[in-house]
Design a protein around this motif. Structure first.
Motif, short mmCIF file in Angstrom:
data_model
loop_
_atom_site.label_atom_id
_atom_site.label_comp_id
_atom_site.label_asym_id
_atom_site.label_seq_id
_atom_site.Cartn_x
_atom_site.Cartn_y
_atom_site.Cartn_z
N LYS A 19 0.83 -1.20 0.00
CA LYS A 19 0.00 0.00 0.00
C LYS A 19 0.86 1.25 0.00
N LYS A 20 2.18 1.07 -0.09
CA LYS A 20 3.11 2.20 -0.07
C LYS A 20 4.14 2.07 -1.20
N VAL A 21 3.65 2.16 -2.43
CA VAL A 21 4.54 2.18 -3.59
C VAL A 21 4.79 3.65 -3.90
N PHE A 22 6.03 4.09 -3.81
CA PHE A 22 6.36 5.50 -3.94
C PHE A 22 6.32 5.96 -5.39
N ILE A 23 5.71 7.15 -5.61
CA ILE A 23 5.71 7.79 -6.92
C ILE A 23 6.04 9.27 -6.76
N VAL A 24 6.63 9.85 -7.80
CA VAL A 24 6.85 11.29 -7.88
C VAL A 24 6.09 11.79 -9.10
N VAL A 25 5.11 12.67 -8.87
CA VAL A 25 4.37 13.29 -9.95
C VAL A 25 5.14 14.55 -10.34
N CYS A 26 5.40 14.71 -11.63
CA CYS A 26 6.21 15.83 -12.13
C CYS A 26 5.42 16.64 -13.15
N GLU A 68 -6.21 8.41 -9.28
CA GLU A 68 -6.68 9.37 -8.27
C GLU A 68 -5.55 10.30 -7.81
N ARG A 69 -4.38 9.74 -7.51
CA ARG A 69 -3.27 10.55 -6.99
C ARG A 69 -2.76 11.54 -8.04
N VAL A 70 -2.58 11.06 -9.27
CA VAL A 70 -2.02 11.92 -10.33
C VAL A 70 -3.02 13.01 -10.72
N SER A 71 -4.29 12.66 -10.91
CA SER A 71 -5.28 13.67 -11.32
C SER A 71 -5.48 14.72 -10.22
N TYR A 72 -5.47 14.29 -8.97
CA TYR A 72 -5.59 15.22 -7.85
C TYR A 72 -4.46 16.24 -7.88
N ARG A 73 -3.23 15.76 -8.06
CA ARG A 73 -2.07 16.66 -8.06
C ARG A 73 -2.13 17.62 -9.23
N LEU A 74 -2.52 17.16 -10.43
CA LEU A 74 -2.62 18.05 -11.59
C LEU A 74 -3.65 19.15 -11.35
N LYS A 75 -4.78 18.79 -10.73
CA LYS A 75 -5.81 19.79 -10.43
C LYS A 75 -5.28 20.81 -9.42
N ARG A 76 -4.60 20.35 -8.40
CA ARG A 76 -4.04 21.27 -7.39
C ARG A 76 -3.06 22.24 -8.04
N TRP A 77 -2.17 21.73 -8.88
CA TRP A 77 -1.20 22.60 -9.55
C TRP A 77 -1.86 23.61 -10.48
N VAL A 79 -10.02 21.76 -5.01
CA VAL A 79 -10.42 20.37 -4.78
C VAL A 79 -10.27 20.04 -3.30
N ALA A 80 -11.21 19.27 -2.83
CA ALA A 80 -11.15 18.82 -1.44
C ALA A 80 -10.07 17.74 -1.32
N LYS A 81 -9.38 17.77 -0.21
CA LYS A 81 -8.38 16.75 0.04
C LYS A 81 -9.09 15.40 0.15
N PRO A 82 -8.58 14.38 -0.53
CA PRO A 82 -9.25 13.07 -0.45
C PRO A 82 -9.27 12.55 0.98
N PRO A 83 -10.34 11.86 1.34
CA PRO A 83 -10.39 11.32 2.71
C PRO A 83 -9.27 10.30 2.90
N TYR A 84 -8.66 10.34 4.06
CA TYR A 84 -7.59 9.40 4.36
C TYR A 84 -7.92 8.71 5.67
N GLU A 85 -7.92 7.42 5.62
CA GLU A 85 -8.17 6.64 6.83
C GLU A 85 -6.96 5.74 7.06
N TYR A 86 -6.31 5.94 8.19
CA TYR A 86 -5.14 5.14 8.51
C TYR A 86 -5.56 3.69 8.71
N LYS A 87 -4.91 2.78 8.04
CA LYS A 87 -5.17 1.36 8.21
C LYS A 87 -3.87 0.69 8.62
#
Length: 177
Positions: free
Chosen positions: A81-88, A122-131, A136-144
Motif C-alpha cells: 500500500k506504499k509504492v512510492f511515486i513522484v508526480v512531475c 486518483e493521486r495523479v489527477s488530484y495533483r494536476l488539479k491542485r497545480w 479540490v477537497a483533500k481526499p479522505p484518508y483513513e489510517y489502516k
C-alpha cells in the motif's frame, strides 16, 4: 540462514512510467459543462522527462502487487500500500509520474509490478488539479494498520526520496531523482 542478494538484472528498471493511463487521468481531472477539460492548457504525458527537469514535483504513494519471477525464490509475491511515486509537471504543460519498484524480501530481486490503477489515477489527477489551481477537497484518508514499510526493499527509500524512508518530502533534493 543468509539471504541471497540479487543484482539488478538487465532490463529490470527500478522506476517505471505508465503513459497508457494518460486518458484515464484526464477523465479523472474532469470536464466542464462545455466539454472542456477542467485544467487548461490540456496536459500531455511526458515520456522522457526526469524529475530533475520538472517545474513542480510531488511525492506520494499508490498501491499494487509485486510478483517475484526469480525461479529460485520461494516467495511468489507481495502486496504494497506504499509504492512510492513522484508526480512531475514540466514547463511545456506536460507531466509524468515516476513509480519506484520494490525488491523481494527473500531474494532481493526487483519485483514485477501490477498496479492498482485506481490509486494511480486518483493521486495523479488530484495533483494536476491542485497545480492548476482547481479548488479540490483533500481526499479522505483513513489510517489502516498493516505491514510496516520495508525501507531496505523500496527503491524510493534507497535513493532517499520515499517519505517512509525517514525523510520528509520537504527535505527532498529532487534534482537527484
Amino acid at each position: 540462514m543468509a539471504r541471497r542478494r540479487g543484482k539488478r538484472a538487465p532490463g529490470k528498471p527500478t522506476t517505471m512510467t505508465f503513459p497508457h493511463l494518460h486518458l484515464a487521468v484526464l477523465d479523472a481531472v474532469g470536464y466542464d459543462a462545455d466539454g472542456d477539460l477542467n485544467i487548461q492548457p490540456e496536459p500531455s504525458f511526458n515520456e522522457t522527462g526526469e524529475a530533475r527537469n520538472a517545474d513542480e514535483t510531488y511525492g506520494t504513494h499508490i498501491m499494487g502487487r509485486f510478483t517475484c519471477d526469480n525461479a529460485g525464490c520461494h516467495k511468489p509475491g507481495w502486496g504494497s500500500k506504499k509504492v512510492f511515486i513522484v508526480v512531475c509537471q514540466y514547463s511545456d504543460d506536460s507531466y509524468n509520474a515516476i513509480v519506484y519498484s520494490q525488491r523481494c524480501k527473500s531474494c532481493n530481486e526487483l519485483g514485477k509490478f501490477a498496479m492498482d490503477e485506481r490509486s494511480y489515477i486518483e493521486r495523479v489527477s488530484y495533483r494536476l488539479k491542485r497545480w492548476a489551481g482547481v479548488d479540490v477537497a483533500k481526499p479522505p484518508y483513513e489510517y489502516k494498520k498493516g505491514e510496516p514499510h520495508e525501507t531496505e526493499y523500496c527503491e524510493g527509500c534507497k535513493v532517499g526520496k520515499c517519505s517512509k524512508g525517514g525523510r520528509r518530502a520537504s527535505e527532498w533534493d529532487l534534482w537527484d531523482i
